[in-house]
Write a protein that holds these residues in place. Sequence first.
Motif, PDB file in Angstrom:
ATOM      1  N   LEU A 203      -9.452  19.028 -12.448  1.00  0.00           N
ATOM      2  CA  LEU A 203      -8.417  18.982 -13.484  1.00  0.00           C
ATOM      3  C   LEU A 203      -7.122  18.387 -12.942  1.00  0.00           C
ATOM      4  O   LEU A 203      -6.467  17.591 -13.612  1.00  0.00           O
ATOM      5  CB  LEU A 203      -8.175  20.383 -14.042  1.00  0.00           C
ATOM      6  CG  LEU A 203      -9.365  20.988 -14.790  1.00  0.00           C
ATOM      7  CD1 LEU A 203      -9.149  22.469 -15.024  1.00  0.00           C
ATOM      8  CD2 LEU A 203      -9.605  20.255 -16.098  1.00  0.00           C
ATOM      9  N   ARG A 204      -6.768  18.760 -11.711  1.00  0.00           N
ATOM     10  CA  ARG A 204      -5.570  18.211 -11.082  1.00  0.00           C
ATOM     11  C   ARG A 204      -5.702  16.698 -10.928  1.00  0.00           C
ATOM     12  O   ARG A 204      -4.779  15.948 -11.237  1.00  0.00           O
ATOM     13  CB  ARG A 204      -5.319  18.884  -9.733  1.00  0.00           C
ATOM     14  CG  ARG A 204      -3.966  18.529  -9.140  1.00  0.00           C
ATOM     15  CD  ARG A 204      -3.670  19.293  -7.859  1.00  0.00           C
ATOM     16  NE  ARG A 204      -4.525  18.802  -6.794  1.00  0.00           N
ATOM     17  CZ  ARG A 204      -5.453  19.507  -6.167  1.00  0.00           C
ATOM     18  NH1 ARG A 204      -5.657  20.769  -6.490  1.00  0.00           N
ATOM     19  NH2 ARG A 204      -6.179  18.991  -5.206  1.00  0.00           N
ATOM     20  N   HIS A 205      -6.853  16.229 -10.488  1.00  0.00           N
ATOM     21  CA  HIS A 205      -7.083  14.786 -10.334  1.00  0.00           C
ATOM     22  C   HIS A 205      -7.033  14.083 -11.689  1.00  0.00           C
ATOM     23  O   HIS A 205      -6.554  12.941 -11.787  1.00  0.00           O
ATOM     24  CB  HIS A 205      -8.416  14.513  -9.649  1.00  0.00           C
ATOM     25  CG  HIS A 205      -8.469  14.978  -8.231  1.00  0.00           C
ATOM     26  ND1 HIS A 205      -7.498  14.671  -7.296  1.00  0.00           N
ATOM     27  CD2 HIS A 205      -9.375  15.725  -7.580  1.00  0.00           C
ATOM     28  CE1 HIS A 205      -7.811  15.216  -6.134  1.00  0.00           C
ATOM     29  NE2 HIS A 205      -8.947  15.869  -6.276  1.00  0.00           N
ATOM     30  N   THR A 206      -7.512  14.731 -12.723  1.00  0.00           N
ATOM     31  CA  THR A 206      -7.466  14.149 -14.068  1.00  0.00           C
ATOM     32  C   THR A 206      -6.020  13.973 -14.527  1.00  0.00           C
ATOM     33  O   THR A 206      -5.658  12.931 -15.079  1.00  0.00           O
ATOM     34  CB  THR A 206      -8.236  15.036 -15.065  1.00  0.00           C
ATOM     35  OG1 THR A 206      -9.582  15.161 -14.619  1.00  0.00           O
ATOM     36  CG2 THR A 206      -8.207  14.456 -16.465  1.00  0.00           C
ATOM     37  N   VAL A 207      -5.196  14.990 -14.297  1.00  0.00           N
ATOM     38  CA  VAL A 207      -3.781  14.904 -14.690  1.00  0.00           C
ATOM     39  C   VAL A 207      -3.086  13.787 -13.918  1.00  0.00           C
ATOM     40  O   VAL A 207      -2.389  12.953 -14.505  1.00  0.00           O
ATOM     41  CB  VAL A 207      -3.061  16.251 -14.464  1.00  0.00           C
ATOM     42  CG1 VAL A 207      -1.563  16.111 -14.680  1.00  0.00           C
ATOM     43  CG2 VAL A 207      -3.628  17.321 -15.366  1.00  0.00           C
ATOM     44  N   VAL A 208      -3.272  13.765 -12.606  1.00  0.00           N
ATOM     45  CA  VAL A 208      -2.628  12.731 -11.788  1.00  0.00           C
ATOM     46  C   VAL A 208      -3.111  11.343 -12.206  1.00  0.00           C
ATOM     47  O   VAL A 208      -2.314  10.413 -12.337  1.00  0.00           O
ATOM     48  CB  VAL A 208      -2.875  12.991 -10.285  1.00  0.00           C
ATOM     49  CG1 VAL A 208      -2.424  11.814  -9.439  1.00  0.00           C
ATOM     50  CG2 VAL A 208      -2.154  14.264  -9.845  1.00  0.00           C
TER      51      VAL A 208
ATOM     52  N   GLY B 180      -0.073  20.471  -6.823  1.00  0.00           N
ATOM     53  CA  GLY B 180      -0.769  21.435  -7.664  1.00  0.00           C
ATOM     54  C   GLY B 180      -0.023  22.709  -7.994  1.00  0.00           C
ATOM     55  O   GLY B 180      -0.647  23.694  -8.378  1.00  0.00           O
ATOM     56  N   GLY B 181       1.303  22.703  -7.880  1.00  0.00           N
ATOM     57  CA  GLY B 181       2.069  23.895  -8.242  1.00  0.00           C
ATOM     58  C   GLY B 181       1.984  24.181  -9.733  1.00  0.00           C
ATOM     59  O   GLY B 181       2.168  23.288 -10.555  1.00  0.00           O
ATOM     60  N   VAL B 182       1.686  25.409 -10.078  1.00  0.00           N
ATOM     61  CA  VAL B 182       1.501  25.768 -11.482  1.00  0.00           C
ATOM     62  C   VAL B 182       2.779  25.566 -12.282  1.00  0.00           C
ATOM     63  O   VAL B 182       2.737  25.119 -13.434  1.00  0.00           O
ATOM     64  CB  VAL B 182       1.008  27.234 -11.602  1.00  0.00           C
ATOM     65  CG1 VAL B 182       0.980  27.687 -13.052  1.00  0.00           C
ATOM     66  CG2 VAL B 182      -0.370  27.371 -10.976  1.00  0.00           C
ATOM     67  N   ARG B 183       3.929  25.834 -11.701  1.00  0.00           N
ATOM     68  CA  ARG B 183       5.193  25.729 -12.427  1.00  0.00           C
ATOM     69  C   ARG B 183       5.437  24.299 -12.927  1.00  0.00           C
ATOM     70  O   ARG B 183       5.840  24.103 -14.077  1.00  0.00           O
ATOM     71  CB  ARG B 183       6.356  26.182 -11.545  1.00  0.00           C
ATOM     72  CG  ARG B 183       7.688  26.116 -12.221  1.00  0.00           C
ATOM     73  CD  ARG B 183       7.844  27.073 -13.360  1.00  0.00           C
ATOM     74  NE  ARG B 183       8.278  28.336 -12.826  1.00  0.00           N
ATOM     75  CZ  ARG B 183       8.140  29.483 -13.442  1.00  0.00           C
ATOM     76  NH1 ARG B 183       7.578  29.527 -14.628  1.00  0.00           N
ATOM     77  NH2 ARG B 183       8.534  30.592 -12.919  1.00  0.00           N
ATOM     78  N   ILE B 184       5.188  23.290 -12.094  1.00  0.00           N
ATOM     79  CA  ILE B 184       5.397  21.903 -12.526  1.00  0.00           C
ATOM     80  C   ILE B 184       4.423  21.552 -13.646  1.00  0.00           C
ATOM     81  O   ILE B 184       4.769  20.824 -14.567  1.00  0.00           O
ATOM     82  CB  ILE B 184       5.303  20.907 -11.353  1.00  0.00           C
ATOM     83  CG1 ILE B 184       5.795  19.513 -11.769  1.00  0.00           C
ATOM     84  CG2 ILE B 184       3.887  20.775 -10.834  1.00  0.00           C
ATOM     85  CD1 ILE B 184       7.261  19.382 -11.875  1.00  0.00           C
ATOM     86  N   TYR B 185       3.225  22.071 -13.604  1.00  0.00           N
ATOM     87  CA  TYR B 185       2.261  21.831 -14.680  1.00  0.00           C
ATOM     88  C   TYR B 185       2.724  22.485 -15.976  1.00  0.00           C
ATOM     89  O   TYR B 185       2.568  21.921 -17.054  1.00  0.00           O
ATOM     90  CB  TYR B 185       0.873  22.328 -14.280  1.00  0.00           C
ATOM     91  CG  TYR B 185       0.150  21.340 -13.403  1.00  0.00           C
ATOM     92  CD1 TYR B 185      -0.792  20.479 -13.948  1.00  0.00           C
ATOM     93  CD2 TYR B 185       0.414  21.261 -12.050  1.00  0.00           C
ATOM     94  CE1 TYR B 185      -1.449  19.556 -13.153  1.00  0.00           C
ATOM     95  CE2 TYR B 185      -0.229  20.342 -11.257  1.00  0.00           C
ATOM     96  CZ  TYR B 185      -1.163  19.493 -11.807  1.00  0.00           C
ATOM     97  OH  TYR B 185      -1.803  18.570 -11.021  1.00  0.00           O
ATOM     98  N   GLN B 186       3.316  23.660 -15.868  1.00  0.00           N
ATOM     99  CA  GLN B 186       3.837  24.325 -17.063  1.00  0.00           C
ATOM    100  C   GLN B 186       4.973  23.505 -17.675  1.00  0.00           C
ATOM    101  O   GLN B 186       5.040  23.344 -18.893  1.00  0.00           O
ATOM    102  CB  GLN B 186       4.307  25.733 -16.722  1.00  0.00           C
ATOM    103  CG  GLN B 186       3.163  26.674 -16.414  1.00  0.00           C
ATOM    104  CD  GLN B 186       3.630  28.014 -15.895  1.00  0.00           C
ATOM    105  OE1 GLN B 186       4.654  28.106 -15.215  1.00  0.00           O
ATOM    106  NE2 GLN B 186       2.878  29.061 -16.201  1.00  0.00           N
TER     107      GLN B 186
END
Length: 120
Positions: free
Chosen positions: A12-17, A61-67
Amino acid sequence: MDPPARLPAATLRHTVVGAFLAMIVLGLLWELWLAPLRPGGSLLALKVLPLAAALPALRRGGVRIYQWWSMGVLLYLCEGAVRATSDRGLSAQLAALESILAALAFSAILAYVRAAKRGP
C-alpha cells in the motif's frame, strides 16, 4: 464466504508513493508541455511541489503524514474533476487521469492507515 485478502502495508505504501510520483510527472508534463493554459507553460506546474515535498515522509511510512495527505490528495481529485468537465481536448483527458490517480492514492492511503493501525 471468506473476507477479502488484505494487502500488506508495504504494498500500500508503494502504491501511494507510485501514485504521487505519477501525479508529479503528469502535472509537470500537463502544465509545461502537453496542454498548458498558456503557450510556453503555466505556473500551475507549481501544484506538484507539495506532492514532491511529501514524498520522503511517505516513503518512510509515518501514519501521521498519511492521515494529513488523506485530505490533501482530495484537492488534486477535485481539481482533476473540475478541469475534466470544464476543459476541452487533451487537457480534459489529462484532468481525468489526475482524478483517477488521486482516487487511487486516496484509497491506498486509507487502506495503509488502517493496516498500520491494525499492526503486523
